[in-house]
Design an enzyme around this catalytic site. Structure first.
Site, short mmCIF file in Angstrom:
data_model
loop_
_atom_site.label_atom_id
_atom_site.label_comp_id
_atom_site.label_asym_id
_atom_site.label_seq_id
_atom_site.Cartn_x
_atom_site.Cartn_y
_atom_site.Cartn_z
N HIS A 1 3.53 9.93 0.14
CA HIS A 1 3.79 8.71 -0.60
C HIS A 1 5.24 8.73 -1.06
O HIS A 1 5.91 9.78 -1.03
CB HIS A 1 2.87 8.61 -1.82
N ASP B 1 10.14 3.86 -1.12
CA ASP B 1 9.54 2.89 -0.19
C ASP B 1 10.50 1.76 0.17
O ASP B 1 10.68 1.44 1.35
CB ASP B 1 8.28 2.27 -0.82
#
Length: 400
Positions: free
Chosen positions: A158, A188
């Site tokens: 992640h 991200d």
């Protein structure tokens, strides 16, 4: 938030998308600097969809290939604004003719984006070699956390793990506490989505110049590390300590940080340059008692003086005092408060489309304006329009 590329499930589950608002994203009527560019997005979650949204916001005709049944970890499709300005078709890549349908789209596309773990697209029959055999000019964009190769390439991850190993996470937060988690913005979206878009646009220019496409390997670890370039230079020059809360830009400096107000809210101070600092201490009302800003040994004393002064008024009172000045001070607003800030409201930085308040497309263009033209595309809602516009009748066939 989202598992990206090297995700928990080996194929990066496709997530759903919204309200099925007609032909939003259709080739005809698109505006923006990328009008006429066709993009195939193999549905995923996190930075891949955000990158595709950015291309769609800039005018590209983005067709999202959703899987029947959708994915597991996803926002309610009706509210997933990262799927705005797109169209969606349903294709099961594991069905007998699923890969062929995608390759029919690829043959007519300029760009393909995928966020699977390394090797998955190849096993499904839609890897770079398969796609370039049908369309040598295609820009094939790959979004992963760890990259296409390396010891962790096949591992799940992640945002928080990617920014942890690059040193970025370790820079953020109070020196006496754990690192502060900056949502999933740094990894991200900044280190992942934006670098994928930069790579795709650069490769698209190369393809148009040479007639040859290529693969863009956008890894969040690479992009996030790249974001720290200036800090590495400062560290090499002796101007940055490799620890939190001890530097000019990480909260260690008393005139670059946040301070609590009397009502429990916060103000952000960024008065780095001398002229801005002079205005700041004057308006704050401590100009005659603030120690010299360059005396690092007295930074603690200066911080205490600034903090004590900010505690004497509310955020609204301080915001009114500093607004429009060169003190480089601003109120710390919540996500719900931000759209109502007078400057952002005047610029239209946020927009309300379909009842959802969301950031407007950025940046802005003088000759090719961009806008939110359609809400999140409902999965599979646009098979007919895409089949007609892209001349891909196979999209209308039953899954086989």
């Amino acid at each position: 938030m989202a598992v990206t590329g090297n995700g928990k499930d080996g194929e990066g589950d496709g997530s759903g998308s919204g309200d099925g608002s007609g032909r939003a994203g259709a080739s005809a009527g698109r505006s923006g600097p990328l009008a006429g560019v066709r993009v195939v997005e193999l549905a995923g979650i996190g930075p891949g969809p955000f990158a595709a949204m950015l291309l769609a916001d800039l005018g590209a005709d983005v067709v999202r290939v959703d899987r029947p049944g959708g994915g597991g970890l996803a926002v309610d499709p009706a509210y997933d604004v990262t799927n705005r300005n797109k169209r969606s078709v349903l294709v099961d890549l594991k069905s007998a003719d699923g890969p062929a349908r995608v390759l029919d789209l690829v043959e007519r596309a300029d760009v393909l984006l995928e966020g699977f773990r390394p090797g998955v697209a190849e096993r499904l029959g839609v890897g770079p070699a398969d796609c370039h055999a049908r369309n040598p000019r295609l820009v094939y964009g790959r979004m992963t956390g760890w990259g296409q190769e390396g010891p962790l390439a096949q591992s799940a991850g992640h945002d928080i793990a990617y920014i942890a190993v690059t040193g970025a996470l370790g820079m953020i937060g109070d020196p006496d506490g754990p690192p502060a988690v900056p949502a999933n913005l740094v990894g991200d979206y900044a280190g992942g989505s934006l670098y994928l878009v930069i790579g795709v646009l650069a490769a698209l220019q190369h393809a148009r110049t040479t007639g040859t496409g290529q693969v863009v390997d956008a890894a969040i670890v690479d992009g996030t590390a790249h974001l720290t370039a200036m800090i590495h230079g400062m560290m090499a020059a002796g101007g940055w300590q490799d620890r939190r809360g001890a530097n000019l830009l990480d909260g260690g400096c008393p005139f670059y940080g946040t301070y609590e107000t009397s009502d429990g809210q916060y103000m952000a101070v960024g008065a780095l340059e001398q002229q801005f600092y002079d205005t700041f201490v004057e308006l704050l009302g401590i100009g005659d008692q603030a120690p010299a800003r360059k005396d690092v040994a007295r930074w603690g004393e200066l911080r205490d003086a600034v903090a004590a002064r900010f505690k004497t008024r509310t955020r609204a009172q301080w915001a009114a005092l500093f607004e429009g000045t060169d003190a480089c001070v601003a109120p710390v607003l919540s996500l719900r408060e931000a759209p109502d800030h007078p400057h952002l409201a005047a610029r239209g930085t946020f927009t309300d489309f379909g009842g959802i308040v969301q950031p407007a497309p950025a940046p802005r263009f003088s000759a090719t304006p961009v806008a939110v033209a359609g809400g999140p595309a409902r999965p599979g809602a646009h098979a007919g329009s895409v089949a007609a516009d892209w001349d891909v009748p196979s999209l209308l066939k039953e899954e086989g």
